[in-house]
Design an enzyme around this catalytic site. Structure first.
Site, PDB file in Angstrom:
ATOM      1  N   SER A 118      -8.814   5.912  -2.773  1.00 23.38           N
ATOM      2  CA  SER A 118      -9.960   5.148  -2.280  1.00 23.38           C
ATOM      3  C   SER A 118     -11.139   6.098  -2.014  1.00 23.38           C
ATOM      4  O   SER A 118     -11.552   6.817  -2.923  1.00 23.38           O
ATOM      5  CB  SER A 118      -9.551   4.365  -1.034  1.00 23.38           C
ATOM      6  OG  SER A 118     -10.491   3.378  -0.714  1.00 23.38           O
TER       7      SER A 118
ATOM      8  N   GLU B 188      -9.144  -5.404  -8.135  1.00 24.69           N
ATOM      9  CA  GLU B 188      -9.876  -4.651  -7.107  1.00 24.69           C
ATOM     10  C   GLU B 188     -11.385  -4.712  -7.334  1.00 24.69           C
ATOM     11  O   GLU B 188     -11.846  -4.676  -8.490  1.00 24.69           O
ATOM     12  CB  GLU B 188      -9.447  -3.186  -7.114  1.00 24.69           C
ATOM     13  CG  GLU B 188      -8.015  -2.938  -6.672  1.00 24.69           C
ATOM     14  CD  GLU B 188      -7.766  -1.464  -6.428  1.00 24.69           C
ATOM     15  OE1 GLU B 188      -8.499  -0.879  -5.607  1.00 24.69           O
ATOM     16  OE2 GLU B 188      -6.862  -0.896  -7.059  1.00 24.69           O
TER      17      GLU B 188
ATOM     18  N   HIS C 100      -5.136  -2.985  -3.517  1.00 23.89           N
ATOM     19  CA  HIS C 100      -5.719  -1.667  -3.315  1.00 23.89           C
ATOM     20  C   HIS C 100      -4.765  -0.810  -2.482  1.00 23.89           C
ATOM     21  O   HIS C 100      -4.269  -1.235  -1.443  1.00 23.89           O
ATOM     22  CB  HIS C 100      -7.054  -1.827  -2.576  1.00 23.89           C
ATOM     23  CG  HIS C 100      -7.751  -0.534  -2.296  1.00 23.89           C
ATOM     24  ND1 HIS C 100      -8.348   0.223  -3.286  1.00 23.89           N
ATOM     25  CD2 HIS C 100      -7.965   0.132  -1.134  1.00 23.89           C
ATOM     26  CE1 HIS C 100      -8.908   1.285  -2.742  1.00 23.89           C
ATOM     27  NE2 HIS C 100      -8.676   1.260  -1.442  1.00 23.89           N
TER      28      HIS C 100
END
Length: 303
Positions: A149, A246, A276
């Site tokens: 991320s 996502e 995610h």
């Protein structure tokens, strides 16, 4: 066909994490509520040693190694959390699985967070962590950068900075659903997947990204902040993983395209309907396979 374990995780994430991210709560309260998720994971992965030697000057970092293991491969990992929070127990558990599969040890870097420490604080922590490994005598070609991320975006930004400084490149980089564009795209996956993404909130994400750049909008197009705007020439092999639903899907795809255009060996895996951060789930065949693919990349880069 997505497994029932991953489908269940997506549903639970939609009912918990996404709802949390959509609420207008302070960062302090957000961090506290995210901490409740940490109770799903042990503080220390079973069978692993967590050592806090070799401190960094501005942030915490730790070594994660299977007890009794001897290996020259090092995974330098930057955790996720939108640059404002983190889930250290989950990150440790995921790294333990990756280290087992890749016969490696990991260096987990808790870079400074916004809004208390906006860019370039965390970015500089990432650069410093890599330089420290070189100073400790670890060869660049035995190091693989990793990030999930926001940590994936940080890893790419660190790579660009190391290249610009003429520092020896690591063997490769694993980018798990990286955040690579801090601007506000009004098309593509940020819009198409806004309702489909079971974890991330586009609106709240913009607020957090603004905190990372200290409210200075011009910084959002800095390649060290948003690597999608960078020149990828001279970077080591890159391995992307991202889910098809996502909002960050295009962040991986666009960077992969730029990397290939610059002659960088690049692979981008798009996984069907996984949430995610699915690599960090403690169960589910998709998580296990994703970790195995990452381990294959580590072994290929560091034979």
């Amino acid at each position: 066909m997505v497994s029932w374990q991953t489908t269940t995780a997506s549903l639970l994430s939609r009912l918990t994490v996404k709802q949390l991210l959509q609420r207008d709560v302070s960062i302090a309260k957000l961090r506290g509520q995210m901490g409740a998720i940490e109770r799903l994971f042990a503080e220390h992965p079973p069978g692993f040693e967590v050592a806090r030697n070799d401190p960094l000057p501005q942030c915490d970092a730790e070594w994660i190694r299977a007890r009794g293991a001897r290996t020259e491969r090092v995974i330098l990992h930057f955790p996720g959390g939108a640059y404002v929070a983190r889930l250290p127990n989950m990150e440790r558990a995921m790294l333990a699985r990756l280290c087992t599969a890749a016969t490696a040890r990991a260096r987990l870097v808790f870079y400074r967070l916004a809004p208390e420490h906006p860019f370039p604080a965390g970015h500089e922590d990432g650069i410093g962590a890599y330089l420290q490994l070189l100073e400790l005598g670890i060869a660049a070609d035995r190091i693989v950068l990793s990030g999930i991320s926001a940590g994936g975006g940080l890893a790419l930004g660190v790579l660009l900075a190391l290249r610009d400084r003429g520092v020896p490149m690591p063997a490769g980089a694993i980018l798990m659903s990286p955040l690579t564009d801090l601007t506000d795209p009004h098309d593509g996956s940020r819009v198409a997947n806004a309702a489909r993404d079971p974890v991330l909130s586009h609106k709240r994400g913009m607020e957090m990204r603004a905190m990372y750049v200290g409210g200075i909008a011009e910084r959002m197009i800095d390649p060290y902040v948003s690597p999608v705007f960078g020149d990828f020439t001279g970077l080591p092999p890159l391995f992307f993983q991202v889910g098809s639903t996502e909002i960050l899907l295009d962040d991986s795809r666009r960077c992969a395209e730029r990397a290939r255009a610059a002659g960088v060996r690049t692979e981008c895996e798009v996984w069907t309907e996984v949430p995610h951060g699915w690599q960090g789930l403690p169960f589910g065949p998709e998580s296990e396979r994703a970790i195995e693919h990452c381990a294959d990349f580590v072994r290929e880069c560091c034979p």
